[in-house]
Motif scaffolding. Structure first.
Motif, short mmCIF file in Angstrom:
data_model
loop_
_atom_site.label_atom_id
_atom_site.label_comp_id
_atom_site.label_asym_id
_atom_site.label_seq_id
_atom_site.Cartn_x
_atom_site.Cartn_y
_atom_site.Cartn_z
N VAL A 21 0.84 -1.20 0.00
CA VAL A 21 0.00 0.00 0.00
C VAL A 21 0.88 1.25 0.00
O VAL A 21 0.61 2.21 -0.75
N LEU A 22 1.93 1.26 0.83
CA LEU A 22 2.84 2.41 0.85
C LEU A 22 3.50 2.62 -0.51
O LEU A 22 3.63 3.76 -0.98
N MET A 23 3.93 1.53 -1.11
CA MET A 23 4.55 1.65 -2.44
C MET A 23 3.53 2.13 -3.47
O MET A 23 3.84 2.95 -4.34
N GLY A 24 2.31 1.67 -3.36
CA GLY A 24 1.25 2.12 -4.26
C GLY A 24 0.98 3.60 -4.13
O GLY A 24 0.82 4.31 -5.12
N VAL A 25 0.94 4.09 -2.88
CA VAL A 25 0.74 5.53 -2.65
C VAL A 25 1.89 6.32 -3.25
O VAL A 25 1.69 7.35 -3.91
N ALA A 26 3.12 5.85 -3.03
CA ALA A 26 4.28 6.54 -3.59
C ALA A 26 4.21 6.56 -5.12
O ALA A 26 4.53 7.57 -5.75
N LEU A 27 3.77 5.48 -5.72
CA LEU A 27 3.66 5.44 -7.17
C LEU A 27 2.54 6.33 -7.70
O LEU A 27 2.55 6.70 -8.87
N ILE A 28 1.60 6.67 -6.87
CA ILE A 28 0.56 7.61 -7.29
C ILE A 28 1.08 9.05 -7.19
O ILE A 28 0.82 9.87 -8.06
N VAL A 29 1.84 9.34 -6.15
CA VAL A 29 2.33 10.70 -5.92
C VAL A 29 3.42 11.08 -6.93
O VAL A 29 3.41 12.21 -7.46
N LEU A 30 4.34 10.20 -7.22
CA LEU A 30 5.47 10.53 -8.10
C LEU A 30 5.06 10.99 -9.50
O LEU A 30 5.62 11.97 -10.01
N PRO A 31 4.10 10.37 -10.16
CA PRO A 31 3.70 10.88 -11.48
C PRO A 31 3.11 12.29 -11.43
O PRO A 31 3.30 13.08 -12.35
N PHE A 32 2.42 12.62 -10.33
CA PHE A 32 1.89 13.98 -10.21
C PHE A 32 3.02 14.99 -10.09
O PHE A 32 2.96 16.08 -10.67
N ILE A 33 4.06 14.63 -9.36
CA ILE A 33 5.22 15.51 -9.25
C ILE A 33 5.88 15.67 -10.62
O ILE A 33 6.26 16.77 -11.02
N ALA A 34 6.01 14.57 -11.35
CA ALA A 34 6.61 14.62 -12.69
C ALA A 34 5.77 15.47 -13.63
O ALA A 34 6.30 16.28 -14.41
N ALA A 35 4.46 15.33 -13.58
CA ALA A 35 3.58 16.13 -14.44
C ALA A 35 3.67 17.60 -14.09
O ALA A 35 3.70 18.47 -14.97
N TRP A 36 3.73 17.91 -12.80
CA TRP A 36 3.88 19.31 -12.37
C TRP A 36 5.20 19.89 -12.90
O TRP A 36 5.22 21.01 -13.43
N ALA A 37 6.29 19.14 -12.78
CA ALA A 37 7.59 19.62 -13.24
C ALA A 37 7.59 19.82 -14.75
O ALA A 37 8.11 20.83 -15.25
N LEU A 38 7.00 18.90 -15.49
CA LEU A 38 6.93 19.05 -16.94
C LEU A 38 6.08 20.26 -17.31
O LEU A 38 6.46 21.05 -18.18
N GLY A 39 4.95 20.43 -16.65
CA GLY A 39 4.10 21.59 -16.92
C GLY A 39 4.82 22.89 -16.65
O GLY A 39 4.72 23.86 -17.42
N ARG A 40 5.57 22.94 -15.58
CA ARG A 40 6.35 24.14 -15.24
C ARG A 40 7.38 24.44 -16.32
O ARG A 40 7.56 25.59 -16.72
N GLU A 41 8.06 23.43 -16.80
CA GLU A 41 9.06 23.62 -17.85
C GLU A 41 8.42 24.04 -19.17
O GLU A 41 8.95 24.87 -19.90
N LEU A 42 7.27 23.44 -19.48
CA LEU A 42 6.57 23.83 -20.71
C LEU A 42 6.13 25.30 -20.63
O LEU A 42 6.26 26.04 -21.60
#
Length: 149
Positions: A37-58
């Motif tokens: 469950v902890l790993m699943g939560v981490a895997l949900i959070v990390l893509p949001f961080i990646a999407a935020w970073a990509l959006g910021r760079e765009l």
């Protein structure tokens, strides 16, 4: 144009990454095991961080391109004669030679977004990407404040 293609490819790869990681996260959450469950939560959070970073760079790229076009229309882009490599990049020694003038321009007018943008171009030509991005970000903030104020 190749930069835009690169950005599009990276955005598509990020979307694929988010889908695949989301699938794995769902499977881990479904195990009911605390570690899973902890790993699943981490895997949900990390893509949001990646999407935020990509959006910021765009957004940085869109705003920087807009300011660059505006400077070009004003005839305020750097006009020094510099040698280019076959790849189209400026020869580093030439970039280093013109850099002090742009730094002095910023020191004389620290609230001028145009000076900061030109300094960003000089940093980029000299190969210092981190400082180039910082100077362009500063130019974007100053131009936005000027537009609002």
């Amino acid at each position: 144009m190749s930069a835009r293609i690169g950005v599009a490819v990276m955005a598509v790869l990020l979307a694929l990454y988010i889908v695949l990681v989301g699938q794995r996260a769902w499977l881990l959450l479904g195990t009911g095991e605390p570690v899973g469950v902890l790993m699943g939560v981490a895997l949900i959070v990390l893509p949001f961080i990646a999407a935020w970073a990509l959006g910021r760079e765009l957004w940085l790229g869109v705003r920087a391109e807009s300011l660059g076009r505006r400077l070009e229309q004003e005839g305020a882009l750097p006009a020094e004669a510099v040698d280019l490599r076959p790849s189209g990049r400026i020869v580093r020694d030439d970039a280093d030679a013109v850099f002090p003038a742009y730094r002095a321009d910023v020191e004389a007018s620290p609230d001028d977004w145009r000076a900061w943008y030109r300094l960003g171009l000089a940093y980029d030509a000299a190969g210092d990407r981190r400082r180039a991005r910082g100077a362009v970000r500063r130019a974007i903030r100053l131009e936005g404040a000027q537009r609002r104020g």
